[in-house]
Design a protein around this motif. Structure first.
Motif, short mmCIF file in Angstrom:
data_model
loop_
_atom_site.label_atom_id
_atom_site.label_comp_id
_atom_site.label_asym_id
_atom_site.label_seq_id
_atom_site.Cartn_x
_atom_site.Cartn_y
_atom_site.Cartn_z
N ARG A 132 0.82 -1.20 0.04
CA ARG A 132 0.02 0.18 -0.13
C ARG A 132 1.06 1.35 0.09
O ARG A 132 2.02 1.01 0.34
CB ARG A 132 -0.86 0.11 1.14
N HIS A 133 0.26 2.29 -0.36
CA HIS A 133 1.08 3.61 -0.58
C HIS A 133 0.77 4.71 0.56
O HIS A 133 -0.41 4.97 0.53
CB HIS A 133 0.96 3.91 -2.03
N ASN B 29 -5.74 4.87 -14.66
CA ASN B 29 -6.20 3.58 -14.40
C ASN B 29 -6.54 3.43 -12.86
O ASN B 29 -7.29 2.46 -12.75
CB ASN B 29 -4.67 2.53 -14.76
N ILE B 30 -5.96 4.09 -11.84
CA ILE B 30 -6.21 3.82 -10.65
C ILE B 30 -7.38 4.45 -10.40
O ILE B 30 -8.47 3.63 -9.71
CB ILE B 30 -4.90 4.38 -9.87
N ALA B 31 -7.74 5.55 -11.05
CA ALA B 31 -8.97 6.27 -10.76
C ALA B 31 -10.10 5.27 -11.34
O ALA B 31 -11.37 5.25 -10.89
CB ALA B 31 -8.89 7.47 -11.27
N ARG B 32 -9.71 5.02 -12.47
CA ARG B 32 -11.00 3.92 -13.21
C ARG B 32 -11.21 2.86 -12.36
O ARG B 32 -12.43 2.38 -12.27
CB ARG B 32 -10.43 3.62 -14.80
N ASP B 33 -10.33 2.14 -11.75
CA ASP B 33 -10.44 0.72 -11.17
C ASP B 33 -10.47 0.77 -9.66
O ASP B 33 -10.33 -0.32 -8.92
CB ASP B 33 -9.33 -0.06 -11.46
N VAL B 34 -10.80 1.94 -8.98
CA VAL B 34 -11.10 1.90 -7.52
C VAL B 34 -12.00 0.88 -7.08
O VAL B 34 -11.37 -0.05 -6.12
CB VAL B 34 -11.68 3.19 -7.12
N GLY B 35 -12.89 0.56 -7.74
CA GLY B 35 -13.98 -0.44 -7.22
C GLY B 35 -13.43 -1.81 -7.64
O GLY B 35 -13.44 -2.81 -6.75
N GLY C 77 -9.20 -6.87 -3.28
CA GLY C 77 -8.18 -7.05 -2.21
C GLY C 77 -7.26 -5.93 -2.50
O GLY C 77 -6.30 -5.81 -1.62
N ARG C 78 -7.19 -5.13 -3.51
CA ARG C 78 -6.22 -3.94 -3.62
C ARG C 78 -6.54 -2.64 -3.66
O ARG C 78 -7.59 -2.44 -3.73
CB ARG C 78 -5.51 -4.33 -5.16
N PRO D 217 -8.98 2.01 5.73
CA PRO D 217 -8.61 1.25 4.44
C PRO D 217 -9.51 -0.37 4.50
O PRO D 217 -10.02 -0.75 3.59
CB PRO D 217 -6.95 1.09 4.56
N ASP D 218 -9.12 -0.98 5.68
CA ASP D 218 -9.62 -2.33 5.50
C ASP D 218 -11.15 -2.51 5.64
O ASP D 218 -11.84 -3.30 5.00
CB ASP D 218 -9.00 -3.35 6.82
N GLY D 219 -11.79 -1.51 6.24
CA GLY D 219 -13.35 -1.42 6.02
C GLY D 219 -13.67 -1.20 4.79
O GLY D 219 -14.73 -1.60 4.44
N PHE D 220 -13.05 -0.09 3.95
CA PHE D 220 -13.53 0.18 2.63
C PHE D 220 -13.36 -1.05 1.85
O PHE D 220 -14.08 -1.42 0.70
CB PHE D 220 -12.50 1.36 2.17
N LEU D 221 -12.05 -1.83 2.21
CA LEU D 221 -12.08 -3.14 0.98
C LEU D 221 -12.93 -4.01 1.32
O LEU D 221 -13.53 -4.97 0.56
CB LEU D 221 -10.54 -3.70 1.41
N ALA D 222 -13.53 -4.04 2.57
CA ALA D 222 -14.50 -5.02 2.83
C ALA D 222 -15.75 -4.70 2.49
O ALA D 222 -16.71 -5.64 1.97
CB ALA D 222 -14.47 -5.14 4.44
#
Length: 345
Positions: free
Chosen positions: A113-114, A161-167, A173-174, A189-194
């Motif tokens: 992660r960044h 690419n990152i903006a297009r592929d957030v979902g 899990g990325r 972050p983990d809550g958002f990924l879940a």
């Protein structure tokens, strides 16, 4: 296999793996298009090799061995390896550039992660700007200012690419959004990924990425204008097509979670035509001051590796470090799987 048969195989890989590059490549002169096909096919192969294997460290190490063979003039007996080796020999491609790409793939493989936007740019430098600089090299471009603008274009494309592929990334899990942005917004972050949802705060972050990309697209045009004349339409096309994807993200209200931006074939054809017009106009327009802007700090190592007169670099210490970290990640992952199986039995 003949060199032409190898290129035909690479062309088919690109046709199915990268529609945007396939469209833009139609405007490149043959002397550039063919080595570019070899470059992009090898990049596609590398990305798939890591993405589709469970043992990520082994996959990246295997790619490094393949590069060793390419640079030794003894590529593996596959079409992408042979075609890439010919491109390396013909252009004198610095080894530090594909090494940077492998480092970026290693970061991906370990789920890195960044922490900040600068870290996102550093990642983009490796997985996108490294390819942009390799494209410049195979066009015979080694001027520092032009290389810096090629890096701008690469970073802009990756931010798009990152903006297009957030979902899509979240569901896998990325996460590529800067962690400090998420902290400022009060999002775990983990809550958002879940449970990825197009929250207003996430849309704001997506907008920030698109806006940063747009500023870099604008600055990159100064570099496109100094490329060999026959190469300009193809690179303008790539710039317009990717910026157009960002435009689609904006049109969706920066919701790239419930929707995924894409562009139609007719729209791509219009951008190809516009690219030709811009390329023609660039022959009579003086170079803007943005051509001479210093490179982004995160991409300077790429410019230094490829610039005219640069000393040949050895094996990148950063790549060695990334491979070591990835191997440790793989061991931890495998230990976890073994423990889960032991508990299950």
């Amino acid at each position: 296999m003949t060199a032409q048969a190898d290129l035909d195989t690479c062309r088919e890989m690109i046709r199915h793996g990268s529609l945007s590059f396939h469209a833009a490549s139609k405007l490149l002169p043959r002397g550039v298009c063919e080595p570019a096909l070899a470059l992009y096919a090898f990049c596609r192969l590398a990305d798939d090799a890591v993405d589709l294997r469970q043992e990520k460290a082994a996959a990246v190490l295997e790619l490094e061995r393949r590069l060793d063979l390419v640079y030794a003039g003894r590529p593996r007996d596959t079409a992408p390896d042979r075609a890439f080796a010919r491109m390396v020999e013909q252009t004198g491609m610095p080894r530090a550039l594909p090494d940077a790409l492998l480092e970026g793939l290693a970061w991906d493989a370990m789920g890195r992660r960044h922490d900040s936007f600068s870290d996102v740019v550093a990642y983009s430098a490796r997985v996108a700007s490294a390819v942009g600089v390799m494209m410049a090299v195979l066009m015979g471009v080694r001027d520092r200012h032009a290389l810096a603008r090629a890096c701008d274009l690469g970073v802009a494309m990756q931010l798009t690419n990152i903006a297009r592929d957030v979902g899509e990334d979240a569901r896998e899990g990325r996460l590529y959004l800067p962690l400090d942005w998420m902290e400022e917004a009060g999002i775990d972050p983990d809550g958002f990924l879940a449970d990825p949802r197009p929250l207003p705060e996430i849309r704001t972050m997506t907008r920030r990425l698109v806006m940063r990309a747009n500023s870099l697209y604008y600055r990159s045009e100064a570099g496109i204008a100094v490329l060999p004349r026959a190469c300009r339409p193809g690179i303008y096309a790539a710039r317009l097509i990717y910026a157009g994807i960002g435009g689609k993200v904006a049109a969706a209200g920066y919701d790239s979670i419930t929707t995924r931006a894409h562009t139609s074939k007719p729209r791509k054809l219009l951008w190809l035509a516009e690219a030709g017009i811009r390329a023609a106009l660039s022959t009579v327009t003086p170079s803007p001051a943005t051509l001479y802007a210093p490179p982004l700090p995160e991409v300077a190592f790429l410019v230094n590796a490829a610039a005219r007169g640069a000393p040949e670099a050895g094996r990148a210490e950063a790549l060695i470090s990334a491979l070591s970290q990835l191997a440790a990640t793989d061991r931890s992952r495998m230990n976890g799987l073994m423990q889960d199986r032991a508990r299950a039995s």
